[in-house]
Design an enzyme around this catalytic site. Structure first.
Site, PDB file in Angstrom:
ATOM      1  N   ASN A 473       0.853  -1.178   0.000  1.00  0.00           N
ATOM      2  CA  ASN A 473       0.000   0.000   0.000  1.00  0.00           C
ATOM      3  C   ASN A 473       0.895   1.236   0.000  1.00  0.00           C
ATOM      4  O   ASN A 473       1.362   1.693   1.040  1.00  0.00           O
ATOM      5  CB  ASN A 473      -0.896  -0.024   1.236  1.00  0.00           C
ATOM      6  N   ASP A 474       1.108   1.768  -1.204  1.00  0.00           N
ATOM      7  CA  ASP A 474       1.997   2.925  -1.372  1.00  0.00           C
ATOM      8  C   ASP A 474       1.611   4.112  -0.516  1.00  0.00           C
ATOM      9  O   ASP A 474       2.428   5.003  -0.271  1.00  0.00           O
ATOM     10  CB  ASP A 474       1.921   3.398  -2.833  1.00  0.00           C
ATOM     11  N   THR A 475       0.348   4.142  -0.116  1.00  0.00           N
ATOM     12  CA  THR A 475      -0.143   5.350   0.557  1.00  0.00           C
ATOM     13  C   THR A 475      -0.124   5.230   2.082  1.00  0.00           C
ATOM     14  O   THR A 475      -0.532   6.156   2.769  1.00  0.00           O
ATOM     15  CB  THR A 475      -1.589   5.659   0.116  1.00  0.00           C
TER      16      THR A 475
END
Ligand code: IFM
Length: 784
Positions: A473-475
């Site tokens: 999850n890049d965020t």
């Protein structure tokens, strides 16, 4: 509202009205020269690298949307009326319109006042350029004179400079015309050029965009088209266009084909010779035929006949096709990812190899080697790399304590293991590959061990993996500079990776290594179970201040999807934990359009959580349906023997099932989008970011390898179905290590899972053997 339909025979999606809710696109090219074509001929192209070798310009995020593109204008010489077969950019209402997106080609056809024009766009399998075959037909009872114009708006090849350094690029660009070829190149580049060419007699041409369009006009009403001739402009600076005007006279019922070739040439002086065969309609059609054969062969290794027509359609055609596209372009080039700055993702590409492994394992190996070369000597990896140069980095998000993502390197283990199972090429493990310092070499297995080491050497206070800048999850940017945030997901992925290494070691007879991998697995598993079980599900992470994410005590983000699915995929959850956490997914996260990524979504920006809180509730990772994560839940349900539930999850995100409500889905019904707005968003159900998503590879894996259960083993082919109990039978044709297996599964007892008997070529067996390449075998599997 319905905008089109699937032509199953032709393996095309047919769009019957041009005003789709978003541009519905297709890809041409196979990873070198290529680009995007929308249903109104919008889009762009590039040679090998969309950032540095852009050929066609595209105005992203623009109103009017989806401009410019590869346009053909048809002009009536007598009335002066003009139109485009693809509707854009003149937007003249057509008497009929149709766009057929096929595998590697798009045909757009329009008819206006008795003149029919269709254009087929594709990239031949053996060349680095694209071909436009234009066919014009006079359906009237009188002779018609007309002009055909092309429009290809060139980009300065460096697509960033094209937008950012206008002062420079507008002074140095040069457009030239010679003998049916328009070239476009910067003044200081002697040999190479972008070009468009035709074998037809050219009545007039323009290389200068402003001359073609005129001042205070647009692509919708170019002065050249209006006047019926170009001005033979040679562009000594400014913007470029590849505009030909060709006079055509057609008797009643007569038709004519004209071929244009657009591309990038290393040496423009030899272009005429290079293009000769392709500028002739016969040569162009032969190239199209070869392309069709390529795709036929590409999809032959997996062919299913299940009771579910949509599943058949997707597994046999569209899902396989999307997998090849994500394999080619990772998350780099689409209508939403601009082919600028971002590059190919390491984690993304590693996962993308899983979607093509059954058919092009050697190409998958090639990409895996590129990814291994992105590894640092300490085991972590770049986050991104650029295909032209192989250079990479960690992206441009602000760095606090760490500049690495905690999961990138671990996906390499899954990719290599899948390659070995598919091919039996164990020798690959001993091949030497450089690290990204370009000096230090190590065998593939050493690279993989380094990947495990990196995670094991970077644990946080709960003895689980540090989060780094983010995980899958890049965020989820938990690192505020203290360097202690932890990812439960990465820890679970590590468990899976350690178990896959154990399997390899066991198969190679390396008992000691296997025991060591089990130890690594057990240590991490115990740490997770000691500190991350929340009562009904697993926590998702700990932020830099030690606060848990994904706990019932939190106001927002009480439960996240990935730490439930991966608890099962990683072998972390046992007994009631596994069932409980998956049930919690269904209770708290499932919706009719798919499973949301987490719930409840964050409502305000929170710098201790980072990017996820920049999205409104229900969008993307913040409570949206992030489709990539859904097949992981399907696989987890299958590992628990729950074929009905897995199939329900598969069906609820099937794009084809929403073909009749395309106004609501908005994006293409023939491919999986990256995300769908979630239940907390007022526009629940709208799809966003079509095409480039790990959803493609993982759905193919979930459906073919887990629901239908046909997957590669180290020394056998495995058939281990986990299907809806109502299914009585299905068939799969699978080519494995060169041999063809014609598999028929029967389910007389209406079970979800369980194999009573396997019969190969008439003999009962325990295991389906690897056969000689080229041979064909029947496999009967009786469930019960
Ligand atoms: O996992 C990432 C992927 O690498 C890029 N798109 C978003 C995903 C989830 O954050």
């Amino acid at each position: 509202m319905k905008y089109g339909y699937f032509d199953r025979q032709a393996r095309e999606y047919v769009i019957v009205r041009p005003d789709t809710p978003t541009p519905w696109i297709n890809y041409i090219g196979s990873g070198k020269y290529g680009g995007i074509v929308s249903n109104t001929a919008g889009g762009y192209s590039f040679h090998k690298d969309p950032q540095n070798r852009r050929v066609l310009r595209y105005r992203y995020n623009n109103i009017p949307m989806d401009r410019p593109g590869r346009y053909i204008y048809v002009r009536d010489s007598v009335t002066g009326e003009y139109w485009n077969p693809g509707f854009q950019p003149t937007m003249k209402k057509l008497d009929s319109y149709c766009c057929r997106h096929g595998m590697g080609y798009t045909t757009i056809e329009g008819e206006y006042k008795g003149i029919n024009a269709d254009v087929t766009y594709f990239v031949p399998d053996d060349r680095d350029f694209e071909i436009w075959i234009v066919k014009v037909k006079n359906n009237l009872n009188i002779t018609k004179k007309m002009q055909i114009f092309t429009y290809a708006e060139f980009c300065f090849w460096d697509a960033i400079a094209d937008q950012q350094n206008v002062d420079w690029v507008q002074q140095i660009n040069q457009g030239r015309y010679n003998d049916g070829i328009i070239t476009w190149h910067p003044h200081h580049v002697a040999k190479s050029a972008a070009f468009i060419a035709t074998g037809e007699k050219v009545s007039s041409f323009d290389t200068n965009l402003e001359s073609f369009i005129g001042k205070y006009r647009s692509e919708a009403n170019p002065i050249a088209v209006e006047q019926g001739a170009c001005s033979n402009s040679i562009s000594l600076r400014q913007n470029g266009v590849g505009a030909f005007c060709i006079d055509v006279e057609l008797q009643k019922g007569e038709e004519k084909e004209i071929v244009f070739v657009l591309g990038y040439a290393e040496d423009k002086t030899v272009l005429k010779d290079e293009l000769k065969d392709y500028l002739d309609p016969k040569g162009a059609h032969a190239a199209l035929e070869r392309l069709n054969l390529y795709w036929k062969k590409y999809t032959e290794n997996l062919f299913v006949e299940t009771p579910d027509e949509e599943m058949n359609l997707f597994l046999n055609t569209w899902n396989q096709y999307q997998c090849k596209t994500t394999f080619n372009w990772s998350r780099f080039v689409s209508l939403y990812q601009l082919g600028l700055a971002r590059g190919m993702g390491i984690r993304d590409s590693a996962q993308d190899t899983l979607g093509v492994m059954h058919t092009i394992p050697e190409e998958a190996k090639g990409l895996i080697i590129k990814l291994l070369k992105c590894q640092y000597t300490d085991g972590r990896a770049y986050h991104l790399f650029f295909p032209l140069t192989g250079e990479g980095g960690s992206g441009d998000a602000p760095v606090k304590k760490f500049d690495w993502y905690s999961d990138d390197h671990l996906w390499l283990i899954l990719a290599v293991n899948a390659y070995i199972k598919e091919t039996g090429d164990y020798a690959f493990l001993n091949e030497k590959v450089l690290y990204n310092d370009k000096k230090t070499e190590a065998t593939v297995i050493e690279h993989l061990n380094k990947a495990l080491d990196f995670t094991a050497n970077n644990l946080g206070p709960h003895k689980i993996a540090l989060a780094g800048r983010a995980d899958w999850n890049d965020t989820l940017n938990l690192d505020v500079g203290l360097g202690v945030a932890e990812s439960v997901f990465t820890s679970m992925l590590y468990c899976r990776a350690a178990m896959e290494m154990k399997e390899i070691a066991e198969f190679l007879g390396k008992k000691e290594d296997a025991a060591n991998y089990i130890k690594l697995f057990e240590t991490m598993k115990n740490a997770i179970n000691e500190t991350c079980w929340d009562g009904e599900w697993y926590k998702r992470a700990f932020d830099d201040y030690g606060n848990a994410l994904g706990t019932k005590d939190a106001a927002f983000g009480k439960i996240f999807i990935n730490s439930q699915s991966w608890a099962v995929l990683g072998g972390v959850a046992e007994g009631e934990y596994a069932r409980k956490c998956l049930d919690s997914v269904e209770t708290h996260l499932n919706t009719k359009y798919g499973i949301v990524a987490m719930y409840p979504a964050y409502t305000e920006f929170d710098e201790t959580k980072g990017g996820i809180t920049t999205y409104p509730p229900g969008a993307k990772e913040n409570g949206g349906i992030f489709l990539h994560t859904n097949p992981w839940v399907m696989i987890a349900e299958i590992m628990m023997g729950n074929g009905d539930k897995a199939y329900q999850y598969y069906k609820q995100i099937m794009p084809a099932a929403r073909n009749n409500e395309a106004d609501h889905l908005e994006v293409e019904p023939y491919v999986y989008p990256q995300n769908i707005l979630g239940k907390e968003h007022p526009q629940f159900g709208i799809g966003r970011n079509s095409w480039l998503s790990g959803t493609a590879a993982w759905n193919l894996v979930a459906a073919s390898q887990y629901i239908l259960g046909v997957r590669a083993g180290y020394d056998c082919l495995i058939v281990d179905p986990c299907i809806p109990a109502s299914w009585e039978t299905y068939k799969v044709k699978r080519v494995f290590r060169g041999a063809t297996y014609l598999i028929e599964v029967q389910n007389p007892d209406k079970v979800n899972k369980g194999v009573k008997k396997i019969v190969v070529d008439g003999k009962a067996v325990d295991k389906i053997p690897v056969f000689e390449s080229g041979s064909t075998h029947t496999v009967q599997v009786i469930m019960g």
